[in-house]
Design a protein around this motif. Structure first.
Motif, PDB file in Angstrom:
ATOM      1  N   LEU A 158      16.697 -35.682 -16.136  1.00 20.84           N
ATOM      2  CA  LEU A 158      15.989 -34.921 -17.162  1.00 20.84           C
ATOM      3  C   LEU A 158      16.102 -33.410 -16.949  1.00 20.84           C
ATOM      4  N   ASN A 159      16.097 -32.953 -15.698  1.00 17.85           N
ATOM      5  CA  ASN A 159      16.272 -31.525 -15.424  1.00 17.85           C
ATOM      6  C   ASN A 159      17.660 -31.055 -15.836  1.00 17.85           C
ATOM      7  N   THR A 160      18.673 -31.854 -15.551  1.00 17.31           N
ATOM      8  CA  THR A 160      20.038 -31.509 -15.955  1.00 17.31           C
ATOM      9  C   THR A 160      20.154 -31.507 -17.474  1.00 17.31           C
ATOM     10  N   LEU A 161      19.598 -32.506 -18.111  1.00 16.65           N
ATOM     11  CA  LEU A 161      19.627 -32.584 -19.572  1.00 16.65           C
ATOM     12  C   LEU A 161      18.882 -31.404 -20.194  1.00 16.65           C
ATOM     13  N   GLY A 162      17.765 -31.026 -19.607  1.00 19.68           N
ATOM     14  CA  GLY A 162      17.016 -29.873 -20.101  1.00 19.68           C
ATOM     15  C   GLY A 162      17.799 -28.585 -19.968  1.00 19.68           C
ATOM     16  N   GLY A 163      18.550 -28.434 -18.882  1.00 22.80           N
ATOM     17  CA  GLY A 163      19.405 -27.259 -18.718  1.00 22.80           C
ATOM     18  C   GLY A 163      20.490 -27.198 -19.767  1.00 22.80           C
ATOM     19  N   VAL A 164      21.086 -28.336 -20.064  1.00 22.86           N
ATOM     20  CA  VAL A 164      22.137 -28.388 -21.084  1.00 22.86           C
ATOM     21  C   VAL A 164      21.552 -28.114 -22.469  1.00 22.86           C
ATOM     22  N   ILE A 165      20.421 -28.715 -22.775  1.00 22.67           N
ATOM     23  CA  ILE A 165      19.786 -28.500 -24.076  1.00 22.67           C
ATOM     24  C   ILE A 165      19.347 -27.049 -24.236  1.00 22.67           C
ATOM     25  N   GLY A 166      18.886 -26.438 -23.168  1.00 23.14           N
ATOM     26  CA  GLY A 166      18.502 -25.030 -23.241  1.00 23.14           C
ATOM     27  C   GLY A 166      19.700 -24.101 -23.349  1.00 23.14           C
ATOM     28  N   TYR A 167      20.832 -24.520 -22.809  1.00 21.37           N
ATOM     29  CA  TYR A 167      22.040 -23.703 -22.826  1.00 21.37           C
ATOM     30  C   TYR A 167      22.724 -23.729 -24.194  1.00 21.37           C
ATOM     31  N   LEU A 168      22.704 -24.857 -24.867  1.00 22.99           N
ATOM     32  CA  LEU A 168      23.432 -25.005 -26.129  1.00 22.99           C
ATOM     33  C   LEU A 168      23.004 -24.022 -27.221  1.00 22.99           C
ATOM     34  N   PRO A 169      21.707 -23.785 -27.466  1.00 24.87           N
ATOM     35  CA  PRO A 169      21.339 -22.796 -28.490  1.00 24.87           C
ATOM     36  C   PRO A 169      21.806 -21.383 -28.145  1.00 24.87           C
ATOM     37  N   ILE A 170      21.804 -21.032 -26.867  1.00 28.23           N
ATOM     38  CA  ILE A 170      22.271 -19.709 -26.466  1.00 28.23           C
ATOM     39  C   ILE A 170      23.763 -19.580 -26.742  1.00 28.23           C
ATOM     40  N   LYS A 171      24.521 -20.612 -26.403  1.00 29.70           N
ATOM     41  CA  LYS A 171      25.970 -20.608 -26.649  1.00 29.70           C
ATOM     42  C   LYS A 171      26.248 -20.542 -28.146  1.00 29.70           C
ATOM     43  N   LEU A 172      25.521 -21.297 -28.952  1.00 32.49           N
ATOM     44  CA  LEU A 172      25.702 -21.286 -30.400  1.00 32.49           C
ATOM     45  C   LEU A 172      25.372 -19.911 -30.976  1.00 32.49           C
ATOM     46  N   PHE A 173      24.277 -19.319 -30.518  1.00 32.17           N
ATOM     47  CA  PHE A 173      23.886 -17.980 -30.943  1.00 32.17           C
ATOM     48  C   PHE A 173      24.996 -16.980 -30.644  1.00 32.17           C
ATOM     49  N   TYR A 174      25.549 -17.071 -29.441  1.00 31.77           N
ATOM     50  CA  TYR A 174      26.613 -16.159 -29.025  1.00 31.77           C
ATOM     51  C   TYR A 174      27.861 -16.336 -29.889  1.00 31.77           C
ATOM     52  N   ILE A 175      28.243 -17.590 -30.177  1.00 29.87           N
ATOM     53  CA  ILE A 175      29.425 -17.847 -30.994  1.00 29.87           C
ATOM     54  C   ILE A 175      29.240 -17.300 -32.401  1.00 29.87           C
ATOM     55  N   VAL A 176      28.077 -17.547 -33.013  1.00 31.34           N
ATOM     56  CA  VAL A 176      27.823 -17.104 -34.383  1.00 31.34           C
ATOM     57  C   VAL A 176      27.855 -15.584 -34.478  1.00 31.34           C
ATOM     58  N   PHE A 177      27.167 -14.900 -33.574  1.00 34.60           N
ATOM     59  CA  PHE A 177      27.109 -13.451 -33.673  1.00 34.60           C
ATOM     60  C   PHE A 177      28.386 -12.778 -33.182  1.00 34.60           C
ATOM     61  N   LYS A 178      29.137 -13.433 -32.338  1.00 29.91           N
ATOM     62  CA  LYS A 178      30.429 -12.889 -31.914  1.00 29.91           C
ATOM     63  C   LYS A 178      31.404 -12.911 -33.090  1.00 29.91           C
ATOM     64  N   LYS A 179      31.367 -13.974 -33.899  1.00 29.01           N
ATOM     65  CA  LYS A 179      32.229 -14.072 -35.083  1.00 29.01           C
ATOM     66  C   LYS A 179      31.853 -13.016 -36.117  1.00 29.01           C
ATOM     67  N   ASN A 180      30.565 -12.725 -36.233  1.00 26.94           N
ATOM     68  CA  ASN A 180      30.101 -11.720 -37.195  1.00 26.94           C
ATOM     69  C   ASN A 180      30.382 -10.304 -36.716  1.00 26.94           C
ATOM     70  N   GLY A 181      30.709 -10.141 -35.457  1.00 22.60           N
ATOM     71  CA  GLY A 181      30.996  -8.826 -34.915  1.00 22.60           C
ATOM     72  C   GLY A 181      29.768  -8.034 -34.533  1.00 22.60           C
ATOM     73  N   THR A 182      28.615  -8.683 -34.438  1.00 25.79           N
ATOM     74  CA  THR A 182      27.394  -7.958 -34.092  1.00 25.79           C
ATOM     75  C   THR A 182      27.166  -7.891 -32.588  1.00 25.79           C
ATOM     76  N   ILE A 183      27.946  -8.643 -31.806  1.00 24.29           N
ATOM     77  CA  ILE A 183      27.872  -8.545 -30.351  1.00 24.29           C
ATOM     78  C   ILE A 183      29.138  -7.859 -29.893  1.00 24.29           C
TER      79      ILE A 183
END
Length: 71
Positions: free
Chosen positions: A39-64
Motif C-alpha cells: 500500500l505504501n508503494t501504491l500510494g507513492g505511485v498514485i501520488g506521483y502520477l498527478p504530478i507527472k501528468l501536470f508536468y506533461i500538460v504544462f510542458k506541452k503548453n510551454g508554461t514550464i
C-alpha cells in the motif's frame, strides 16, 4: 537538476517503503506487514502520477520553462 519523473524519482519510489518497514521492525514501532509495503508503494505511485501528468500538460503548453536554458 533532474526533470520530474527522472531516474531520481523512480529510484526513490522503490526503496522508501521497504526502508520504512525495516525501520519499524528494527525499532519495534508498529508492525511489519506485507500489505503496508504494498500500500505504501501504491500510494507513492498514485501520488506521483498527478504530478507527472501536470508536468506533461504544462510542458506541452510551454508554461514550464527548463532551468537548463538559462532563463
Amino acid at each position: 537538476m533532474a526533470a520530474i519523473g527522472g531516474p531520481i524519482t523512480s529510484s526513490l519510489l522503490k526503496p522508501l517503503p521497504i526502508t520504512y518497514e525495516i525501520l519499524q521492525l528494527l525499532f519495534e514501532l508498529g508492525s511489519f506487514d506485507t500489505d503496508d509495503l504494498i500500500l505504501n508503494t501504491l500510494g507513492g505511485v498514485i501520488g506521483y502520477l498527478p504530478i507527472k501528468l501536470f508536468y506533461i500538460v504544462f510542458k506541452k503548453n510551454g508554461t514550464i520553462r527548463s532551468q537548463a536554458k538559462g532563463q
